[in-house]
Write a protein that holds these residues in place. Sequence first.
Motif, PDB file in Angstrom:
ATOM      1  N   ARG A  22       0.832  -1.205   0.000  1.00 57.29           N
ATOM      2  CA  ARG A  22       0.000   0.000   0.000  1.00 57.29           C
ATOM      3  C   ARG A  22       0.866   1.254   0.000  1.00 57.29           C
ATOM      4  O   ARG A  22       0.608   2.206  -0.755  1.00 57.29           O
ATOM      5  N   GLU A  23       1.904   1.253   0.833  1.00 56.53           N
ATOM      6  CA  GLU A  23       2.794   2.401   0.876  1.00 56.53           C
ATOM      7  C   GLU A  23       3.570   2.513  -0.438  1.00 56.53           C
ATOM      8  O   GLU A  23       3.841   3.617  -0.924  1.00 56.53           O
ATOM      9  N   GLY A  37       7.779   7.705 -16.614  1.00 58.11           N
ATOM     10  CA  GLY A  37       7.797   6.381 -17.224  1.00 58.11           C
ATOM     11  C   GLY A  37       8.122   5.302 -16.220  1.00 58.11           C
ATOM     12  O   GLY A  37       7.525   4.222 -16.232  1.00 58.11           O
ATOM     13  N   ARG A  38       9.062   5.589 -15.344  1.00 58.50           N
ATOM     14  CA  ARG A  38       9.426   4.609 -14.317  1.00 58.50           C
ATOM     15  C   ARG A  38       8.256   4.336 -13.380  1.00 58.50           C
ATOM     16  O   ARG A  38       7.971   3.173 -13.054  1.00 58.50           O
ATOM     17  N   THR A  39       7.560   5.380 -12.951  1.00 52.11           N
ATOM     18  CA  THR A  39       6.443   5.165 -12.023  1.00 52.11           C
ATOM     19  C   THR A  39       5.326   4.375 -12.695  1.00 52.11           C
ATOM     20  O   THR A  39       4.719   3.500 -12.079  1.00 52.11           O
ATOM     21  N   PHE A  40       5.043   4.677 -13.965  1.00 54.26           N
ATOM     22  CA  PHE A  40       4.012   3.924 -14.688  1.00 54.26           C
ATOM     23  C   PHE A  40       4.421   2.460 -14.832  1.00 54.26           C
ATOM     24  O   PHE A  40       3.604   1.551 -14.630  1.00 54.26           O
ATOM     25  N   SER A  41       5.668   2.226 -15.204  1.00 48.70           N
ATOM     26  CA  SER A  41       6.137   0.854 -15.408  1.00 48.70           C
ATOM     27  C   SER A  41       6.055   0.046 -14.121  1.00 48.70           C
ATOM     28  O   SER A  41       5.624  -1.114 -14.130  1.00 48.70           O
ATOM     29  N   GLU A  42       6.454   0.642 -13.003  1.00 54.15           N
ATOM     30  CA  GLU A  42       6.431  -0.084 -11.731  1.00 54.15           C
ATOM     31  C   GLU A  42       5.013  -0.348 -11.249  1.00 54.15           C
ATOM     32  O   GLU A  42       4.795  -1.241 -10.440  1.00 54.15           O
ATOM     33  N   ARG A  43       4.047   0.404 -11.774  1.00 53.69           N
ATOM     34  CA  ARG A  43       2.636   0.136 -11.463  1.00 53.69           C
ATOM     35  C   ARG A  43       1.980  -0.729 -12.536  1.00 53.69           C
ATOM     36  O   ARG A  43       0.767  -0.937 -12.508  1.00 53.69           O
TER      37      ARG A  43
END
Length: 213
Positions: free
Chosen positions: A108-109, A142-148
């Motif tokens: 969650r965090e 891009g990194r945040t989208f990929s990790e999600r």
Amino acid sequence: MLASVCAGFAAALVAFFSSPAFAADKPFQRSDLADSAIRLETQIKTESGQVAKPVATLRSEAEAAFAKRDFRSGMQTLAQVVAVAPREAGNWLRLARAILNIRPNDDRERINFLERAATAAYIGYQCSGNSGEEADALVLLGRTFSERKLYRPALDTYRLALDLREVADVRQTYEGLRDQHGFRILDYSVDSDAASPRACFQFSEDLPGKRTD
């Protein structure tokens, strides 16, 4: 938790994000991130007190925290920098990087931090005054989208970043992501015995519209 903003920053940021220039100047726009930007500012203000230290001192304190790998404290300090100088893209990008360096306690965090980092990077992108800052912000997004596992937005932002500035590591990341998660045929079947023979294809993403040529 994030640190403070000066009085009146909320109204200023709302005006900034609702202004025609903000909506039209940059090719990459997402209404969800624009809304999140205002919520993030409100959260910063709610969780903090008054910022008394100068920006140079705050940045030195943040760097000292990072040297100790205390990214949570560094994040709090950089949030104060953002509060003092909210229109400087570099401040938002430093905050986004700090958030991404934090080791979350649970899933969650982790998601919360990824969303917060994406929002900070998006604000940095919208505040940016040159293509280098824009490219840096898009790589962070891009990194945040990929990790999600939001692969289409990830691919789009990486591609825009590469259009602005070709970087070998970013190109490699983009190509690898496209190979694994880009638009492609997943499966197909052929019905050759029917009165009207046909082939059916399963794609990795929905096609636009009800009928696609």
